[in-house]
Enzyme design. Structure first.
Site, mmCIF file in Angstrom:
data_model
loop_
_atom_site.group_PDB
_atom_site.id
_atom_site.type_symbol
_atom_site.label_atom_id
_atom_site.label_comp_id
_atom_site.label_asym_id
_atom_site.label_seq_id
_atom_site.Cartn_x
_atom_site.Cartn_y
_atom_site.Cartn_z
ATOM 1 N N HIS A 1 -9.857 2.521 1.464
ATOM 2 C CA HIS A 1 -8.416 2.329 1.263
ATOM 3 C C HIS A 1 -8.142 1.975 -0.196
ATOM 4 O O HIS A 1 -8.482 0.887 -0.661
ATOM 5 C CB HIS A 1 -7.905 1.231 2.196
ATOM 6 C CG HIS A 1 -6.412 1.114 2.206
ATOM 7 N ND1 HIS A 1 -5.583 1.985 1.538
ATOM 8 C CD2 HIS A 1 -5.586 0.209 2.808
ATOM 9 C CE1 HIS A 1 -4.332 1.640 1.731
ATOM 10 N NE2 HIS A 1 -4.314 0.561 2.491
ATOM 11 N N HIS B 1 -2.125 8.316 6.371
ATOM 12 C CA HIS B 1 -2.389 7.021 5.740
ATOM 13 C C HIS B 1 -3.654 6.400 6.318
ATOM 14 O O HIS B 1 -4.372 5.694 5.609
ATOM 15 C CB HIS B 1 -1.202 6.087 5.969
ATOM 16 C CG HIS B 1 -1.392 4.714 5.403
ATOM 17 N ND1 HIS B 1 -1.414 4.468 4.048
ATOM 18 C CD2 HIS B 1 -1.586 3.506 6.007
ATOM 19 C CE1 HIS B 1 -1.597 3.162 3.839
ATOM 20 N NE2 HIS B 1 -1.714 2.567 5.006
ATOM 21 N N CYS C 1 0.798 -1.229 0.000
ATOM 22 C CA CYS C 1 0.000 0.000 0.000
ATOM 23 C C CYS C 1 0.831 1.280 0.000
ATOM 24 O O CYS C 1 0.269 2.379 0.028
ATOM 25 C CB CYS C 1 -0.968 -0.007 1.183
ATOM 26 S SG CYS C 1 -2.124 -1.390 1.107
#
Length: 407
Positions: free
Chosen positions: A337, A302, A165
């Protein structure tokens, strides 16, 4: 560390669950509008969570013909569309990028659907010769850069970064370093993530996703004490980075600058982030940018809405910004996400915030988690844009990327 050249952002583009044009995305960010919905097919298949980010109004046929699409899964076509948007905004013409000094770097860490498609074709057709030539390219992780290189005819860098990610963040960071050191003059960089149930079924089985299905748009709750997991999402984001002196010479509209890039790895756990990794990466990014923590007025976190991840990031922020109080929000509260795309989409979203003169809210934060107490997390749109922003991204295996954007 001083580098020879300044690196300017001259174009941005995205195909996002927040919209498929920059105006739509900017409005969604400003209004705190979520792009999360329920996928009925996931419900029928027995997913624990049918929640997903959902792109609306995008048609691959609007961008490429059937022959061109043959070697490209949806996310690669979205990366192409985002890149065309960014190139249009930058003012660069086709001939300006068809040379050795122009490159492509994207972040992507899997291509699940294409691999499954070729297995299904073999089962259905009964011979490997009947699968079709395009499928081999569709199933490669480097699918984005190999196809875009062919379409745009760039002749410089052309590769894909795979780091979970943080892939998109590292792609932008490496593009920045190549330009700042004089190895390339301009790079189309970004990240992309496929949206389909096939790529998420094993992840769903880990009970990592939110099951707050009664109100999908309130399911992603970064830093909230009642968060219960992330929501998978995706799309594509693209950024045009150029050597500032060359961009200025051709009269480009300068949207901002990448001034620092830091990276680190935790060296600890496969899936649980550490309390130091992001802080170490952030410190490197600030040092390269020649800034202090007190110079940062916005952190694009994040924070994915997981219990362990948000808590670890909060600790990292407190450690790096001890005594400072920058505004903080996680755009994943609206997008879910975006995985491999997320580090790059943060660059697009933060640039749009600067252009619009606002900071996007961290929506759905009703009761702050004890680990995050003391952080200046923005829950309503702040009508003052960022000047110096730190963008955090982190991935499985403990890989971290931090970017500093200055406007």
């Amino acid at each position: 560390m001083s580098l020879p050249y300044k690196v300017a952002i001259t174009g941005i583009g995205a195909i996002s669950v927040l919209g498929i044009t920059l105006d739509e995305i900017s409005n969604s960010l400003k209004q705190g509008k979520s792009g999360i919905a329920i996928d009925p097919e996931r419900t029928e298949l027995g997913f624990e969570s049918p929640l997903t980010g959902m792109i609306r109004g995008f048609s691959s046929k609007d961008w490429l013909n059937k022959k061109q699409r043959r070697s490209m899964p949806d996310y690669t076509i979205q990366a192409y569309a985002a890149s065309v948007q960014a190139l249009s905004q930058s003012g660069l013409k086709s001939e300006d990028i068809q040379n050795d000094e122009s490159g492509l770097i994207f972040g992507c860490d899997s291509s699940c659907i294409a691999a499954l498609e070729q297995v299904n074709l073999l089962t259905t057709r009964g011979a490997t010769s009947l699968i079709g030539s395009g499928t081999i390219f569709r199933s490669m992780t480097s699918n984005i850069t190999m196809n875009l290189n062919t379409l745009f005819k760039t002749k410089g860098a052309a590769w894909t970064i795979s780091s979970a990610c943080s892939s998109g963040g590292h792609a932008v960071g490496q593009a920045f370093n190549l330009i700042a050191s004089g190895q390339q003059e301009r790079i189309i960089c970004g990240g992309a993530q496929e949206i389909n149930w096939q790529s998420m079924c094993s992840f769903d089985g880990l009970s990592a996703f939110s099951t707050r299905i009664s109100n999908p748009q309130q399911a992603s709750r970064p830093f909230d004490s009642e968060r219960d997991g992330l929501i998978p999402s995706g799309g594509a984001a693209a950024i045009i980075l150029e050597r500032y002196d060359l961009a200025e010479k051709r009269g480009a509209n300068i949207l901002g600058f990448i001034t620092g890039y830091g990276f680190s790895s935790d060296g600890e756990h496969l899936a649980v982030p550490s309390d130091t990794g992001l802080a170490r990466a952030g410190a490197k990014a600030l040092k390269q940018a020649g800034l202090y923590p007190s110079d940062i007025d916005y952190i694009c976190a994040h924070a994915t809405s997981t219990i362990a991840g948000d808590a670890a990031e909060a600790q990292n922020i407190k450690s790096l910004f001890n005594g400072c109080s920058p505004r903080i929000s996680s755009t994943k509260s609206m997008t879910g996400h975006e995985l491999w795309m997320s580090g790059a989409s943060q660059v697009v979203y933060t640039t749009l915030m600067h252009q619009g003169g606002f900071i996007a809210p961290n929506i759905n934060l009703k009761s702050i988690d004890s680990n995050s107490e003391g952080l200046n997390i923005i829950t309503k749109t702040d009508n003052s844009g960022p000047r110096n922003a730190l963008l955090n991204s982190a991935g499985f295996g403990g890989t971290n990327s931090c970017l500093v954007l200055s406007f």
